[in-house]
Design a protein around this motif. Structure first.
Motif, short mmCIF file in Angstrom:
data_model
loop_
_atom_site.label_atom_id
_atom_site.label_comp_id
_atom_site.label_asym_id
_atom_site.label_seq_id
_atom_site.Cartn_x
_atom_site.Cartn_y
_atom_site.Cartn_z
N UNK A 3 0.84 -1.21 0.00
CA UNK A 3 0.00 0.00 0.00
C UNK A 3 0.87 1.26 0.00
N UNK A 4 0.39 2.28 -0.66
CA UNK A 4 1.12 3.54 -0.77
C UNK A 4 1.02 4.32 0.54
N UNK A 5 2.15 4.80 1.02
CA UNK A 5 2.25 5.60 2.24
C UNK A 5 3.27 6.71 2.01
N UNK A 6 3.45 7.55 3.00
CA UNK A 6 4.47 8.60 2.95
C UNK A 6 5.26 8.54 4.25
N UNK A 7 6.57 8.53 4.12
CA UNK A 7 7.46 8.64 5.29
C UNK A 7 7.68 10.14 5.51
N UNK A 8 7.30 10.62 6.66
CA UNK A 8 7.48 12.04 7.00
C UNK A 8 8.41 12.12 8.20
N UNK A 9 9.54 12.79 8.02
CA UNK A 9 10.56 12.83 9.07
C UNK A 9 11.01 14.27 9.30
N UNK A 10 10.99 14.68 10.54
CA UNK A 10 11.40 16.04 10.91
C UNK A 10 12.93 16.15 11.04
N UNK A 11 13.65 15.13 10.78
CA UNK A 11 15.12 15.04 10.81
C UNK A 11 15.64 15.55 12.16
N UNK A 12 16.07 16.78 12.22
CA UNK A 12 16.54 17.42 13.45
C UNK A 12 16.46 18.92 13.21
N UNK A 13 15.64 19.61 13.99
CA UNK A 13 15.38 21.03 13.75
C UNK A 13 16.66 21.85 13.66
N UNK A 14 17.58 21.67 14.60
CA UNK A 14 18.80 22.48 14.60
C UNK A 14 19.65 22.20 13.37
N UNK A 15 19.71 20.95 12.94
CA UNK A 15 20.47 20.60 11.74
C UNK A 15 19.84 21.22 10.49
N UNK A 16 18.53 21.10 10.36
CA UNK A 16 17.85 21.68 9.20
C UNK A 16 18.00 23.20 9.17
N UNK A 17 17.86 23.85 10.33
CA UNK A 17 18.02 25.30 10.39
C UNK A 17 19.43 25.69 9.96
N UNK A 18 20.43 24.99 10.48
CA UNK A 18 21.82 25.27 10.15
C UNK A 18 22.08 25.11 8.65
N UNK A 19 21.60 24.00 8.10
CA UNK A 19 21.83 23.74 6.67
C UNK A 19 21.16 24.80 5.81
N UNK A 20 19.94 25.18 6.16
CA UNK A 20 19.19 26.15 5.35
C UNK A 20 19.78 27.56 5.40
N UNK A 21 20.50 27.87 6.46
CA UNK A 21 21.15 29.19 6.55
C UNK A 21 22.41 29.25 5.68
N UNK A 22 22.93 28.11 5.29
CA UNK A 22 24.14 28.08 4.47
C UNK A 22 23.82 28.57 3.07
N UNK A 23 24.61 29.49 2.51
CA UNK A 23 24.28 30.05 1.20
C UNK A 23 24.29 29.04 0.05
N UNK A 24 24.98 27.91 0.22
CA UNK A 24 24.99 26.93 -0.86
C UNK A 24 24.14 25.70 -0.53
N UNK A 25 23.12 25.89 0.31
CA UNK A 25 22.19 24.81 0.64
C UNK A 25 21.50 24.32 -0.63
N UNK A 26 21.49 22.99 -0.82
CA UNK A 26 20.90 22.40 -2.01
C UNK A 26 19.96 21.26 -1.61
N UNK A 27 18.80 21.22 -2.26
CA UNK A 27 17.85 20.12 -2.12
C UNK A 27 17.74 19.44 -3.47
#
Length: 135
Positions: A3-27
């Protein structure tokens, strides 16, 4: 076919905040995977044997790729979230250990994945909540 589902993960707030502040952050996302800014969402399939296999993949990187979270080939099984090992080809690496709770899972960094974060996070470090939705 599962069956189709979605994995939703908040990873780690401080890590995501840190990465997103980096000017070369890439998704980099494929197969319907997405990054919301607060969590990653991976389309997946829940198999009859209990494993949940991501159908999409997502990679977050910063510092020119020196800091990378590669959610590629992600599978929930055996009490953990596993990914394709970015350091050894054709191997899976246990990224986090999963502890069931009322809303899904609490996550803690697995010992073998300390190296992915250059030992800034050690084994057992709490990471964000993970849940499987849909289906």
């Amino acid at each position: 076919m599962g069956r189709a589902v979605v994995i939703e993960w908040r990873v780690k707030d401080t890590l995501l905040d840190y990465m997103q502040r980096n000017p070369d952050f890439v998704v980099e996302a494929s197969g319907g995977a997405e990054f919301t800014g607060a969590a990653v969402r991976l389309p997946a399939v829940a198999a009859a044997d209990g494993a949940i296999e991501a159908a999409g993949s997502l990679s977050l990187s910063a510092h020119g790729g020196a800091l990378c979270l590669p959610l590629i080939g992600a599978v929930i099984r055996d009490g953990g979230l596993w990914i394709e090992d970015p350091l050894e080809e054709q191997t899976q690496r246990r990224l986090v250990d999963l502890e069931p709770d009322a809303d899904g899972y609490r996550t803690r960094l697995a010992a073998e994945s300390e190296i992915l974060f250059l030992y800034s996070y050690l084994s057992g470090t709490p990471f964000g909540a993970l849940r499987v939705v849909g289906g």
